[in-house]
Each structure stands twice: as structure tokens, then as C-alpha cells.
Design a protein around this motif. Structure first.
Motif, mmCIF file in Angstrom:
data_model
loop_
_atom_site.group_PDB
_atom_site.id
_atom_site.type_symbol
_atom_site.label_atom_id
_atom_site.label_comp_id
_atom_site.label_asym_id
_atom_site.label_seq_id
_atom_site.Cartn_x
_atom_site.Cartn_y
_atom_site.Cartn_z
ATOM 1 N N ILE A 172 86.127 60.323 -26.585
ATOM 2 C CA ILE A 172 84.964 59.520 -26.950
ATOM 3 C C ILE A 172 83.787 59.718 -26.002
ATOM 4 O O ILE A 172 82.643 59.628 -26.426
ATOM 5 C CB ILE A 172 85.313 58.019 -27.094
ATOM 6 C CG1 ILE A 172 85.892 57.451 -25.804
ATOM 7 C CG2 ILE A 172 86.265 57.797 -28.255
ATOM 8 C CD1 ILE A 172 86.076 55.947 -25.844
ATOM 9 N N GLY A 173 84.055 60.016 -24.734
ATOM 10 C CA GLY A 173 82.948 60.275 -23.813
ATOM 11 C C GLY A 173 82.178 61.511 -24.212
ATOM 12 O O GLY A 173 80.942 61.521 -24.233
ATOM 13 N N VAL A 196 72.163 71.161 -34.729
ATOM 14 C CA VAL A 196 73.364 71.504 -33.949
ATOM 15 C C VAL A 196 73.971 72.784 -34.506
ATOM 16 O O VAL A 196 74.229 72.884 -35.709
ATOM 17 C CB VAL A 196 74.404 70.358 -33.990
ATOM 18 C CG1 VAL A 196 75.681 70.764 -33.272
ATOM 19 C CG2 VAL A 196 73.838 69.094 -33.372
ATOM 20 N N ARG A 197 74.192 73.743 -33.622
ATOM 21 C CA ARG A 197 74.865 74.983 -34.009
ATOM 22 C C ARG A 197 76.341 74.819 -33.708
ATOM 23 O O ARG A 197 76.695 74.276 -32.658
ATOM 24 C CB ARG A 197 74.348 76.158 -33.177
ATOM 25 C CG ARG A 197 72.875 76.398 -33.280
ATOM 26 C CD ARG A 197 72.393 77.266 -32.111
ATOM 27 N NE ARG A 197 70.948 77.322 -32.087
ATOM 28 C CZ ARG A 197 70.244 78.343 -32.583
ATOM 29 N NH1 ARG A 197 70.847 79.374 -33.090
ATOM 30 N NH2 ARG A 197 68.933 78.318 -32.545
ATOM 31 N N LEU A 226 77.456 63.963 -26.857
ATOM 32 C CA LEU A 226 76.958 64.858 -27.895
ATOM 33 C C LEU A 226 76.028 64.125 -28.853
ATOM 34 O O LEU A 226 74.911 64.579 -29.127
ATOM 35 C CB LEU A 226 78.129 65.469 -28.676
ATOM 36 C CG LEU A 226 77.751 66.193 -29.975
ATOM 37 C CD1 LEU A 226 76.938 67.443 -29.692
ATOM 38 C CD2 LEU A 226 79.003 66.520 -30.788
ATOM 39 N N PHE A 227 76.479 62.991 -29.366
ATOM 40 C CA PHE A 227 75.668 62.274 -30.350
ATOM 41 C C PHE A 227 74.397 61.703 -29.739
ATOM 42 O O PHE A 227 73.363 61.639 -30.403
ATOM 43 C CB PHE A 227 76.499 61.181 -31.039
ATOM 44 C CG PHE A 227 77.377 61.727 -32.133
ATOM 45 C CD1 PHE A 227 76.838 62.049 -33.365
ATOM 46 C CD2 PHE A 227 78.726 61.941 -31.918
ATOM 47 C CE1 PHE A 227 77.636 62.566 -34.379
ATOM 48 C CE2 PHE A 227 79.531 62.466 -32.919
ATOM 49 C CZ PHE A 227 78.987 62.783 -34.156
ATOM 50 N N SER A 283 70.270 76.943 -17.453
ATOM 51 C CA SER A 283 71.263 75.907 -17.164
ATOM 52 C C SER A 283 71.842 75.397 -18.471
ATOM 53 O O SER A 283 71.092 75.012 -19.370
ATOM 54 C CB SER A 283 70.633 74.732 -16.410
ATOM 55 O OG SER A 283 70.238 75.115 -15.118
ATOM 56 N N ILE A 284 73.166 75.405 -18.555
ATOM 57 C CA ILE A 284 73.858 74.883 -19.733
ATOM 58 C C ILE A 284 74.575 73.600 -19.346
ATOM 59 O O ILE A 284 75.393 73.593 -18.420
ATOM 60 C CB ILE A 284 74.907 75.881 -20.272
ATOM 61 C CG1 ILE A 284 74.263 77.205 -20.671
ATOM 62 C CG2 ILE A 284 75.674 75.267 -21.445
ATOM 63 C CD1 ILE A 284 73.518 77.193 -21.968
ATOM 64 N N CYS A 285 74.269 72.515 -20.041
ATOM 65 C CA CYS A 285 74.987 71.259 -19.850
ATOM 66 C C CYS A 285 76.202 71.278 -20.766
ATOM 67 O O CYS A 285 76.060 71.407 -21.987
ATOM 68 C CB CYS A 285 74.088 70.074 -20.190
ATOM 69 S SG CYS A 285 74.930 68.499 -20.061
ATOM 70 N N VAL A 286 77.382 71.162 -20.174
ATOM 71 C CA VAL A 286 78.626 71.187 -20.941
ATOM 72 C C VAL A 286 79.260 69.805 -20.930
ATOM 73 O O VAL A 286 79.482 69.215 -19.874
ATOM 74 C CB VAL A 286 79.611 72.234 -20.371
ATOM 75 C CG1 VAL A 286 80.974 72.119 -21.055
ATOM 76 C CG2 VAL A 286 79.050 73.646 -20.560
ATOM 77 N N TYR A 287 79.526 69.302 -22.123
ATOM 78 C CA TYR A 287 80.276 68.060 -22.300
ATOM 79 C C TYR A 287 81.684 68.451 -22.722
ATOM 80 O O TYR A 287 81.859 69.261 -23.642
ATOM 81 C CB TYR A 287 79.656 67.197 -23.403
ATOM 82 C CG TYR A 287 78.203 66.850 -23.205
ATOM 83 C CD1 TYR A 287 77.750 66.259 -22.041
ATOM 84 C CD2 TYR A 287 77.272 67.101 -24.215
ATOM 85 C CE1 TYR A 287 76.412 65.918 -21.869
ATOM 86 C CE2 TYR A 287 75.931 66.759 -24.061
ATOM 87 C CZ TYR A 287 75.518 66.172 -22.888
ATOM 88 O OH TYR A 287 74.192 65.844 -22.726
ATOM 89 N N CYS A 288 82.697 67.877 -22.075
ATOM 90 C CA CYS A 288 84.070 68.214 -22.437
ATOM 91 C C CYS A 288 85.030 67.183 -21.866
ATOM 92 O O CYS A 288 84.645 66.318 -21.080
ATOM 93 C CB CYS A 288 84.443 69.621 -21.968
ATOM 94 S SG CYS A 288 84.319 69.878 -20.193
ATOM 95 N N GLY A 289 86.299 67.309 -22.254
ATOM 96 C CA GLY A 289 87.298 66.331 -21.893
ATOM 97 C C GLY A 289 87.683 66.335 -20.422
ATOM 98 O O GLY A 289 87.719 67.384 -19.774
ATOM 99 N N SER A 290 88.006 65.151 -19.912
ATOM 100 C CA SER A 290 88.548 65.030 -18.553
ATOM 101 C C SER A 290 90.056 65.252 -18.567
ATOM 102 O O SER A 290 90.716 65.146 -17.541
ATOM 103 C CB SER A 290 88.210 63.662 -17.959
ATOM 104 O OG SER A 290 88.744 62.630 -18.757
ATOM 105 N N LYS A 291 90.595 65.572 -19.737
ATOM 106 C CA LYS A 291 91.997 65.970 -19.919
ATOM 107 C C LYS A 291 91.988 67.369 -20.532
ATOM 108 O O LYS A 291 91.009 67.765 -21.158
ATOM 109 C CB LYS A 291 92.721 64.993 -20.842
ATOM 110 C CG LYS A 291 92.804 63.586 -20.285
ATOM 111 C CD LYS A 291 93.504 62.656 -21.257
ATOM 112 C CE LYS A 291 93.569 61.252 -20.676
ATOM 113 N NZ LYS A 291 94.188 60.312 -21.620
#
Length: 195
Positions: A112-113, A167-168, A118-119, A7-15
């Protein structure tokens, strides 16, 4: 129902952002996850890069777990086509559930989300709450400025090289995802209950 290989958790923009390469990268991520028997875990939205990566995963036959707070169901247009859609009470519950369901984390371009997620997961890693791999997909040099700033933080001795090593980063979805999945196979039991 087959158990996903990872399972990969992906963080990304809502735009979607201004550069079409951002959407292309999101599609490539979703297709790669599905093609390798994996599962996408993400914030449950249907717009922007969030929707693009989810749709690409689903279209390629992969499983998608969306996790979204009640307050954002309409604002981020919850993706009701997810294999699993969890509507939770708040952002803390969302982020914790995403982290628990993931073997690795990947940040695509976002605002920013995305940066906050990520941080936070990076901070959890340095504190030893988990040892799951974290990746930063630097599509079209989107994160060049941030990486330069972080190098400045290391030079100013507010961070150490070892923290940067947690972090890679890379520009190729396939190479970075492959590295994360391989590293994720070595992950020990996380201590998410301490967060």
C-alpha cells in the motif's frame, strides 16, 4: 563529484515478495540506473526491494539518495550506505523531497505504501503540478489486476484515457527506464511548491 545524468525516483516494497523475479527486476533497475550515469532516489530503507535496488545501484557505481522519516529509521532499517541519506520529520516531507529530486518516477512491485506513492505522484501529474514521466514496472504480471481495474474505471467514466496515458507500463526494466529518461528530458520546471 559528477552530476548525475538523471534521477529516477523508485517506489517499491520494503519486503522482497514471493517471486524471485521481483528481486531480479530490482537489481536490473539499479544496475541500469548506474550504468547510464543516473542516480536512484528512493525511500531510504535497507530491506526488501528497497534495499535490493539501492545495493544494486551502489554496487554498479551509481549514486543513491535515500529519504526516510525519523519514525521509520528503525522500522524500515535505514540504509546507511546511501551516497546521501536524509532523515526527515514525516512522510509528507519524504515524498515531497523524493519528488523534487527526481526527473522521473518508477513503481516496482510493492504494497500500500508503494501504491499510495504511485497514485499521489500520478494525481499531481494530472493536476499539472509536474510533468515528469511515470512508469509502472509490471514484473511477472504483478500489476495486471490493478491495470484491469483501472481500465474498468475508464470504462465507467471515472477516469479518462488521457489519465491512463500519463503512466507508462511495461515488463522490461531497460526499455521502460529508457523511455522514462528520454521523456524526462522534455520535462518543464515542476510546481512542487504548490503541493
Amino acid at each position: 563529484m559528477n552530476t548525475p545524468a538523471f534521477s529516477i525516483c523508485v517506489y517499491c516494497g520494503s519486503k522482497p515478495g514471493t517471486n524471485p523475479l521481483f528481486a531480479e527486476a530490482a537489481v536490473a533497475v539499479g544496475q541500469w540506473i548506474a550504468a547510464h550515469g543516473g542516480q536512484l532516489v528512493y525511500g531510504g530503507g535497507s530491506g526488501g526491494l528497497m534495499g535490493i535496488v539501492a545495493d544494486a545501484t551502489l554496487a554498479a557505481g551509481g549514486r543513491v539518495v535515500g529519504i526516510i522519516p525519523k519514525a521509520l529509521v528503525e522500522k524500515e532499517w535505514a540504509h546507511h550506505g546511501c551516497t546521501e541519506l536524509h532523515i526527515v520529520d514525516n512522510m509528507h516531507e519524504r515524498k515531497r523531497m523524493m519528488a523534487e529530486r527526481a526527473d522521473a518516477f518508477l513503481a516496482l512491485p510493492g504494497g500500500i505504501g508503494t501504491l499510495e506513492e504511485l497514485f499521489e505522484v500520478w494525481t499531481w501529474r494530472q493536476l499539472g503540478y509536474h510533468d515528469k514521466p511515470i512508469g509502472l514496472l509490471n514484473t511477472a504480471g504483478y500489476y495486471d489486476g490493478m491495470l484491469a481495474f483501472l481500465a474498468q474505471a475508464v470504462a465507467s467514466e471515472f477516469m479518462g484515457d488521457w489519465q491512463m496515458g500519463l503512466v507508462r507500463s511495461g515488463a522490461s526494466p531497460a526499455i521502460l527506464l529508457s523511455e522514462l529518461v528520454q521523456a524526462g528530458g522534455l520535462s518543464q520546471a515542476p510546481q512542487m511548491d504548490q503541493i
